[in-house]
Design a protein around this motif. Structure first.
Motif, PDB file in Angstrom:
ATOM      1  N   GLY A 243      34.247  53.147  36.477  1.00  0.00           N
ATOM      2  CA  GLY A 243      34.198  52.094  35.488  1.00  0.00           C
ATOM      3  C   GLY A 243      34.744  50.801  36.046  1.00  0.00           C
ATOM      4  N   VAL A 244      34.929  49.824  35.157  1.00  0.00           N
ATOM      5  CA  VAL A 244      35.427  48.500  35.529  1.00  0.00           C
ATOM      6  C   VAL A 244      36.728  48.256  34.784  1.00  0.00           C
ATOM      7  CG1 VAL A 244      34.902  46.035  35.622  1.00  0.00           C
ATOM      8  CG2 VAL A 244      33.055  47.704  35.818  1.00  0.00           C
ATOM      9  N   ALA A 245      37.759  47.839  35.521  1.00  0.00           N
ATOM     10  CA  ALA A 245      39.070  47.619  34.922  1.00  0.00           C
ATOM     11  C   ALA A 245      39.344  46.135  34.773  1.00  0.00           C
ATOM     12  CB  ALA A 245      40.158  48.272  35.776  1.00  0.00           C
ATOM     13  N   LEU A 246      40.144  45.814  33.787  1.00  0.00           N
ATOM     14  CA  LEU A 246      40.682  44.462  33.621  1.00  0.00           C
ATOM     15  C   LEU A 246      42.162  44.574  33.911  1.00  0.00           C
ATOM     16  CD1 LEU A 246      40.270  41.505  32.730  1.00  0.00           C
ATOM     17  CD2 LEU A 246      40.780  42.242  30.392  1.00  0.00           C
ATOM     18  N   SER A 247      42.586  44.131  35.097  1.00  0.00           N
ATOM     19  CA  SER A 247      43.950  44.396  35.533  1.00  0.00           C
ATOM     20  C   SER A 247      44.498  43.215  36.318  1.00  0.00           C
ATOM     21  CB  SER A 247      43.993  45.666  36.382  1.00  0.00           C
ATOM     22  OG  SER A 247      45.326  46.032  36.676  1.00  0.00           O
ATOM     23  N   GLY A 248      45.775  43.332  36.693  1.00  0.00           N
ATOM     24  CA  GLY A 248      46.451  42.277  37.425  1.00  0.00           C
ATOM     25  C   GLY A 248      45.918  42.138  38.841  1.00  0.00           C
ATOM     26  N   LEU A 249      45.497  40.936  39.202  1.00  0.00           N
ATOM     27  CA  LEU A 249      44.940  40.704  40.526  1.00  0.00           C
ATOM     28  C   LEU A 249      46.017  40.709  41.606  1.00  0.00           C
ATOM     29  CD1 LEU A 249      42.384  37.873  39.658  1.00  0.00           C
ATOM     30  CD2 LEU A 249      41.977  40.333  39.836  1.00  0.00           C
ATOM     31  N   ALA A 250      47.227  40.262  41.262  1.00  0.00           N
ATOM     32  CA  ALA A 250      48.297  40.215  42.264  1.00  0.00           C
ATOM     33  C   ALA A 250      48.679  41.613  42.722  1.00  0.00           C
ATOM     34  CB  ALA A 250      49.518  39.491  41.693  1.00  0.00           C
ATOM     35  N   ALA A 255      44.695  46.662  47.467  1.00  0.00           N
ATOM     36  CA  ALA A 255      43.455  47.436  47.358  1.00  0.00           C
ATOM     37  C   ALA A 255      42.235  46.553  47.581  1.00  0.00           C
ATOM     38  CB  ALA A 255      43.378  48.109  45.989  1.00  0.00           C
ATOM     39  N   ILE A 256      42.338  45.292  47.153  1.00  0.00           N
ATOM     40  CA  ILE A 256      41.233  44.356  47.398  1.00  0.00           C
ATOM     41  C   ILE A 256      41.117  44.072  48.892  1.00  0.00           C
ATOM     42  CG2 ILE A 256      40.395  42.015  46.978  1.00  0.00           C
ATOM     43  CD1 ILE A 256      41.767  42.143  44.225  1.00  0.00           C
ATOM     44  N   ASP A 257      42.252  43.824  49.539  1.00  0.00           N
ATOM     45  CA  ASP A 257      42.240  43.543  50.975  1.00  0.00           C
ATOM     46  C   ASP A 257      41.735  44.736  51.782  1.00  0.00           C
ATOM     47  OD1 ASP A 257      43.218  41.039  50.423  1.00  0.00           O
ATOM     48  OD2 ASP A 257      45.313  41.533  50.905  1.00  0.00           O
ATOM     49  N   ALA A 258      41.978  45.940  51.263  1.00  0.00           N
ATOM     50  CA  ALA A 258      41.525  47.144  51.962  1.00  0.00           C
ATOM     51  C   ALA A 258      40.063  47.468  51.668  1.00  0.00           C
ATOM     52  CB  ALA A 258      42.405  48.331  51.574  1.00  0.00           C
ATOM     53  N   GLY A 259      39.429  46.703  50.808  1.00  0.00           N
ATOM     54  CA  GLY A 259      38.028  46.943  50.488  1.00  0.00           C
ATOM     55  C   GLY A 259      37.791  48.037  49.471  1.00  0.00           C
TER      56      GLY A 259
END
Length: 300
Positions: A243-250, A255-259
């Motif tokens: 699914g798609v989460a609405l969460s804290g980007l910081a 996890a974003i940097d790790a792809g």
């Protein structure tokens, strides 16, 4: 004086050490109650030890009054010698004992600990080899005044009564999903499962209804989909393609940097700040300052 007259060879005729300690503490505080608190005994035990010392010396050392005590002339003469002697004992023992490493307890939420603190933990020992860091991961706030932790990371306005707060990191909330989800614009969410996080801070929590209004998109099933009590579980489900989460980007940045996750589009919901929080009394402690500096410079 011959060697046989020396006090080194002759046995010392001293009162019991416990009685001397009780008197020194009581004379320093001018209080049996405070002396008892310092030595971890009852005021009655302090009174008993001082009575024993007075009987041994054949002298009254305190004047007992209804509202407290006062030293006699004999007590005032004895006190400085005992005080200086105990101070010398303390210094000698400290110099002989191996130096104890200072330990600092840092409390933070489970997600902040996992996503931000643990990846940087190795650098703390390199920068501050004289301090040991103890981590307390919990979503329940600790009582810093009571000493449950030395420093805490808290999310909010920074106004915490009786505490001092240093801003660390601003939080922003946005859409997060697996790179394999293949969504590129807000309208693509209409066919996706929305993951919900049950934020503890009711009334200030970002949710899909608010995000949809900011995005100007209609037709989203903002009340449907799995609900999570833990942020990290929702992010793991999103990374797994559930699914798609609405969460804290910081906090999702590693996890974003790790792809593992992507933030494909906006808008974002502006949040508040994570703060390093401590008490005014602990703020200037070198070990506490080291942890706060590390949080500002290496963790966030």
């Amino acid at each position: 004086m011959t060697q046989f007259d020396s006090s080194i060879l002759q046995p010392r005729r001293l009162p019991p050490l416990a009685a001397l300690r009780a008197f020194e503490a009581a004379a320093r505080h001018v209080s049996f109650r405070l002396a008892a608190a310092e030595l971890g005994v009852t005021p009655t035990a302090i009174s008993h030890q001082i009575r024993l010392l007075e009987e041994t010396l054949g002298l009254a050392l305190f004047i007992r009054r209804a509202r407290g005590v006062a030293l006699t002339d004999a007590g005032r003469r004895l006190f400085p010698t005992l005080r200086d002697g105990f101070d010398m004992f303390d210094r000698a023992i400290r110099e002989l004992s191996p130096r104890r490493r200072a330990a600092v307890t840092l409390s933070a939420t489970t997600l902040f600990t996992v996503r931000r603190i643990l990846p940087a933990i190795g650098g703390f020992r390199e920068r501050f080899p004289d301090y040991d860091l103890r981590l307390h991961a919990s979503d329940d706030p600790v009582d810093l005044v009571a000493g449950e932790a030395d420093v805490a990371v808290r999310y909010g306005s920074g106004r915490y009564r009786g505490l001092v707060a240093t801003p660390l990191l601003a939080e922003r909330f946005g859409v997060l999903c697996s790179p394999k989800a293949g969504i590129a614009r807000p309208e693509d969410l209409r066919g996706m499962t929305l993951l919900h996080i049950e934020w503890r801070r009711a009334g200030r929590a970002p949710d899909w209804r608010l995000w949809a209004r900011l995005a100007g998109i209609e037709g989203l099933s903002v009340d449907q989909g799995p609900r999570f009590t833990e942020d990290d579980h929702a992010l793991q489900a999103a990374a797994a393609g559930s699914g798609v989460a609405l969460s804290g980007l910081a906090l999702a940045r590693p996890a974003i940097d790790a792809g593992l996750l992507v933030h494909p589009f906006g808008p974002v919901i502006e949040g508040e700040f994570y703060h390093a929080v401590t008490t005014p009394e602990r703020r200037d402690d070198p070990a506490v300052r080291a942890v706060c500096d590390w949080l500002q410079e290496d963790v966030v």
